[in-house]
Design a protein around this motif. Structure first.
Motif, PDB file in Angstrom:
ATOM      1  N   ILE A 152      40.104  42.511  35.546  1.00  0.00           N
ATOM      2  CA  ILE A 152      38.934  43.128  36.157  1.00  0.00           C
ATOM      3  C   ILE A 152      39.409  44.453  36.732  1.00  0.00           C
ATOM      4  O   ILE A 152      40.406  44.499  37.475  1.00  0.00           O
ATOM      5  CB  ILE A 152      38.338  42.237  37.263  1.00  0.00           C
ATOM      6  CG1 ILE A 152      37.851  40.933  36.650  1.00  0.00           C
ATOM      7  CG2 ILE A 152      37.220  42.968  38.005  1.00  0.00           C
ATOM      8  CD1 ILE A 152      37.403  39.889  37.660  1.00  0.00           C
ATOM      9  N   ALA A 153      38.716  45.533  36.366  1.00  0.00           N
ATOM     10  CA  ALA A 153      39.086  46.866  36.828  1.00  0.00           C
ATOM     11  C   ALA A 153      38.002  47.406  37.759  1.00  0.00           C
ATOM     12  O   ALA A 153      36.825  47.052  37.636  1.00  0.00           O
ATOM     13  CB  ALA A 153      39.258  47.805  35.636  1.00  0.00           C
ATOM     14  N   ASP A 154      38.412  48.303  38.674  1.00  0.00           N
ATOM     15  CA  ASP A 154      37.430  48.943  39.539  1.00  0.00           C
ATOM     16  C   ASP A 154      36.797  50.128  38.813  1.00  0.00           C
ATOM     17  O   ASP A 154      37.066  50.364  37.624  1.00  0.00           O
ATOM     18  CB  ASP A 154      38.052  49.354  40.875  1.00  0.00           C
ATOM     19  CG  ASP A 154      39.106  50.441  40.744  1.00  0.00           C
ATOM     20  OD1 ASP A 154      39.196  51.102  39.684  1.00  0.00           O
ATOM     21  OD2 ASP A 154      39.852  50.644  41.731  1.00  0.00           O
ATOM     22  N   GLU A 155      35.943  50.869  39.519  1.00  0.00           N
ATOM     23  CA  GLU A 155      35.223  51.976  38.900  1.00  0.00           C
ATOM     24  C   GLU A 155      36.138  53.093  38.396  1.00  0.00           C
ATOM     25  O   GLU A 155      35.743  53.908  37.565  1.00  0.00           O
ATOM     26  CB  GLU A 155      34.166  52.556  39.858  1.00  0.00           C
ATOM     27  CG  GLU A 155      34.722  53.189  41.124  1.00  0.00           C
ATOM     28  CD  GLU A 155      35.041  52.190  42.241  1.00  0.00           C
ATOM     29  OE1 GLU A 155      35.620  52.612  43.243  1.00  0.00           O
ATOM     30  OE2 GLU A 155      34.739  50.994  42.112  1.00  0.00           O
ATOM     31  N   ASN A 156      37.383  53.129  38.890  1.00  0.00           N
ATOM     32  CA  ASN A 156      38.361  54.135  38.450  1.00  0.00           C
ATOM     33  C   ASN A 156      39.320  53.588  37.399  1.00  0.00           C
ATOM     34  O   ASN A 156      40.345  54.194  37.124  1.00  0.00           O
ATOM     35  CB  ASN A 156      39.142  54.679  39.650  1.00  0.00           C
ATOM     36  CG  ASN A 156      38.249  55.381  40.639  1.00  0.00           C
ATOM     37  OD1 ASN A 156      37.370  56.148  40.249  1.00  0.00           O
ATOM     38  ND2 ASN A 156      38.439  55.114  41.920  1.00  0.00           N
ATOM     39  N   GLN A 157      38.989  52.435  36.854  1.00  0.00           N
ATOM     40  CA  GLN A 157      39.793  51.761  35.839  1.00  0.00           C
ATOM     41  C   GLN A 157      41.150  51.284  36.367  1.00  0.00           C
ATOM     42  O   GLN A 157      42.083  51.075  35.604  1.00  0.00           O
ATOM     43  CB  GLN A 157      39.998  52.661  34.604  1.00  0.00           C
ATOM     44  CG  GLN A 157      38.691  53.065  33.925  1.00  0.00           C
ATOM     45  CD  GLN A 157      37.862  51.857  33.493  1.00  0.00           C
ATOM     46  OE1 GLN A 157      38.370  50.939  32.879  1.00  0.00           O
ATOM     47  NE2 GLN A 157      36.582  51.867  33.836  1.00  0.00           N
ATOM     48  N   ASN A 158      41.268  51.130  37.692  1.00  0.00           N
ATOM     49  CA  ASN A 158      42.464  50.531  38.280  1.00  0.00           C
ATOM     50  C   ASN A 158      42.355  49.029  38.141  1.00  0.00           C
ATOM     51  O   ASN A 158      41.331  48.434  38.517  1.00  0.00           O
ATOM     52  CB  ASN A 158      42.592  50.908  39.763  1.00  0.00           C
ATOM     53  CG  ASN A 158      42.775  52.389  39.957  1.00  0.00           C
ATOM     54  OD1 ASN A 158      43.586  53.016  39.287  1.00  0.00           O
ATOM     55  ND2 ASN A 158      42.015  52.961  40.870  1.00  0.00           N
ATOM     56  N   LEU A 159      43.399  48.403  37.615  1.00  0.00           N
ATOM     57  CA  LEU A 159      43.376  46.954  37.442  1.00  0.00           C
ATOM     58  C   LEU A 159      43.465  46.273  38.796  1.00  0.00           C
ATOM     59  O   LEU A 159      44.361  46.551  39.580  1.00  0.00           O
ATOM     60  CB  LEU A 159      44.527  46.524  36.532  1.00  0.00           C
ATOM     61  CG  LEU A 159      44.509  47.139  35.131  1.00  0.00           C
ATOM     62  CD1 LEU A 159      45.723  46.680  34.332  1.00  0.00           C
ATOM     63  CD2 LEU A 159      43.233  46.814  34.388  1.00  0.00           C
ATOM     64  N   GLU A 160      42.525  45.398  39.064  1.00  0.00           N
ATOM     65  CA  GLU A 160      42.471  44.716  40.359  1.00  0.00           C
ATOM     66  C   GLU A 160      42.882  43.256  40.273  1.00  0.00           C
ATOM     67  O   GLU A 160      43.626  42.771  41.102  1.00  0.00           O
ATOM     68  CB  GLU A 160      41.065  44.808  40.947  1.00  0.00           C
ATOM     69  CG  GLU A 160      40.674  46.181  41.390  1.00  0.00           C
ATOM     70  CD  GLU A 160      39.346  46.197  42.124  1.00  0.00           C
ATOM     71  OE1 GLU A 160      38.590  45.214  42.023  1.00  0.00           O
ATOM     72  OE2 GLU A 160      39.082  47.192  42.790  1.00  0.00           O
ATOM     73  N   THR A 161      42.356  42.552  39.278  1.00  0.00           N
ATOM     74  CA  THR A 161      42.562  41.110  39.210  1.00  0.00           C
ATOM     75  C   THR A 161      42.787  40.684  37.761  1.00  0.00           C
ATOM     76  O   THR A 161      42.044  41.098  36.873  1.00  0.00           O
ATOM     77  CB  THR A 161      41.324  40.348  39.736  1.00  0.00           C
ATOM     78  OG1 THR A 161      41.012  40.815  41.036  1.00  0.00           O
ATOM     79  CG2 THR A 161      41.551  38.853  39.764  1.00  0.00           C
ATOM     80  N   GLU A 162      43.815  39.874  37.546  1.00  0.00           N
ATOM     81  CA  GLU A 162      44.008  39.289  36.212  1.00  0.00           C
ATOM     82  C   GLU A 162      43.348  37.924  36.199  1.00  0.00           C
ATOM     83  O   GLU A 162      43.506  37.133  37.132  1.00  0.00           O
ATOM     84  CB  GLU A 162      45.490  39.144  35.877  1.00  0.00           C
ATOM     85  CG  GLU A 162      45.723  38.561  34.513  1.00  0.00           C
ATOM     86  CD  GLU A 162      47.193  38.423  34.134  1.00  0.00           C
ATOM     87  OE1 GLU A 162      47.469  38.111  32.966  1.00  0.00           O
ATOM     88  OE2 GLU A 162      48.055  38.612  35.013  1.00  0.00           O
ATOM     89  N   VAL A 163      42.581  37.659  35.148  1.00  0.00           N
ATOM     90  CA  VAL A 163      41.949  36.347  34.977  1.00  0.00           C
ATOM     91  C   VAL A 163      42.985  35.445  34.327  1.00  0.00           C
ATOM     92  O   VAL A 163      43.445  35.722  33.219  1.00  0.00           O
ATOM     93  CB  VAL A 163      40.678  36.452  34.117  1.00  0.00           C
ATOM     94  CG1 VAL A 163      40.048  35.085  33.910  1.00  0.00           C
ATOM     95  CG2 VAL A 163      39.692  37.426  34.750  1.00  0.00           C
ATOM     96  N   ILE A 164      43.375  34.377  35.023  1.00  0.00           N
ATOM     97  CA  ILE A 164      44.400  33.469  34.502  1.00  0.00           C
ATOM     98  C   ILE A 164      43.848  32.057  34.436  1.00  0.00           C
ATOM     99  O   ILE A 164      42.765  31.773  34.937  1.00  0.00           O
ATOM    100  CB  ILE A 164      45.688  33.509  35.370  1.00  0.00           C
ATOM    101  CG1 ILE A 164      45.373  33.124  36.814  1.00  0.00           C
ATOM    102  CG2 ILE A 164      46.335  34.872  35.313  1.00  0.00           C
ATOM    103  CD1 ILE A 164      46.588  32.956  37.680  1.00  0.00           C
ATOM    104  N   GLY A 165      44.583  31.183  33.793  1.00  0.00           N
ATOM    105  CA  GLY A 165      44.203  29.779  33.734  1.00  0.00           C
ATOM    106  C   GLY A 165      43.261  29.436  32.598  1.00  0.00           C
ATOM    107  O   GLY A 165      42.649  28.377  32.590  1.00  0.00           O
ATOM    108  N   ILE A 166      43.124  30.333  31.651  1.00  0.00           N
ATOM    109  CA  ILE A 166      42.245  30.065  30.501  1.00  0.00           C
ATOM    110  C   ILE A 166      43.109  29.728  29.311  1.00  0.00           C
ATOM    111  O   ILE A 166      44.080  30.338  29.035  1.00  0.00           O
ATOM    112  CB  ILE A 166      41.346  31.285  30.204  1.00  0.00           C
ATOM    113  CG1 ILE A 166      40.412  31.512  31.377  1.00  0.00           C
ATOM    114  CG2 ILE A 166      40.573  31.082  28.930  1.00  0.00           C
ATOM    115  CD1 ILE A 166      39.541  32.733  31.278  1.00  0.00           C
TER     116      ILE A 166
END
Length: 75
Positions: free
Chosen positions: A61-75
Motif C-alpha cells: 500500500i503506497a501513499d499519495e506520493n508513492q511511498n511504500l507504507e505497508t506490505e500485505v503479508i499472510g496471503i
C-alpha cells in the motif's frame, strides 16, 4: 467459458460471525454496494495477491506520493 456460463449464478450460504457480518455491512455501505459486490471485489483482490506471490512479487500500500507504507503479508 461461454457467455451463458459467465452470467449463470449460484447461490451459497455463509455462516459469519457477528463481527464479520458487521464488517461486510460497513464495507458495502462504504462502496455504495451490496454484500455480493464486496465479496466479488475481495475475491478479485485476493486473486491479484495470490498471483503476485506465485511470481515472487509483493503487494504494498503506497501513499499519495508513492511511498511504500505497508506490505500485505499472510496471503
Amino acid at each position: 467459458m461461454t457467455t451463458q456460463d459467465k452470467t449463470q449464478r449460484i447461490q451459497i450460504n455463509l455462516d459469519l460471525s457477528l463481527e464479520l457480518h458487521e464488517t461486510l455491512n460497513k464495507l458495502a455501505q462504504q462502496i455504495n454496494g451490496d454484500h455480493a459486490e464486496v465479496l466479488l471485489k475481495a475475491i478479485a483482490l485476493m486473486e491479484v495477491a495470490v498471483e503476485a506471490k506465485q511470481k515472487g512479487k509483493h503487494l504494498w500500500i503506497a501513499d499519495e506520493n508513492q511511498n511504500l507504507e505497508t506490505e500485505v503479508i499472510g496471503i
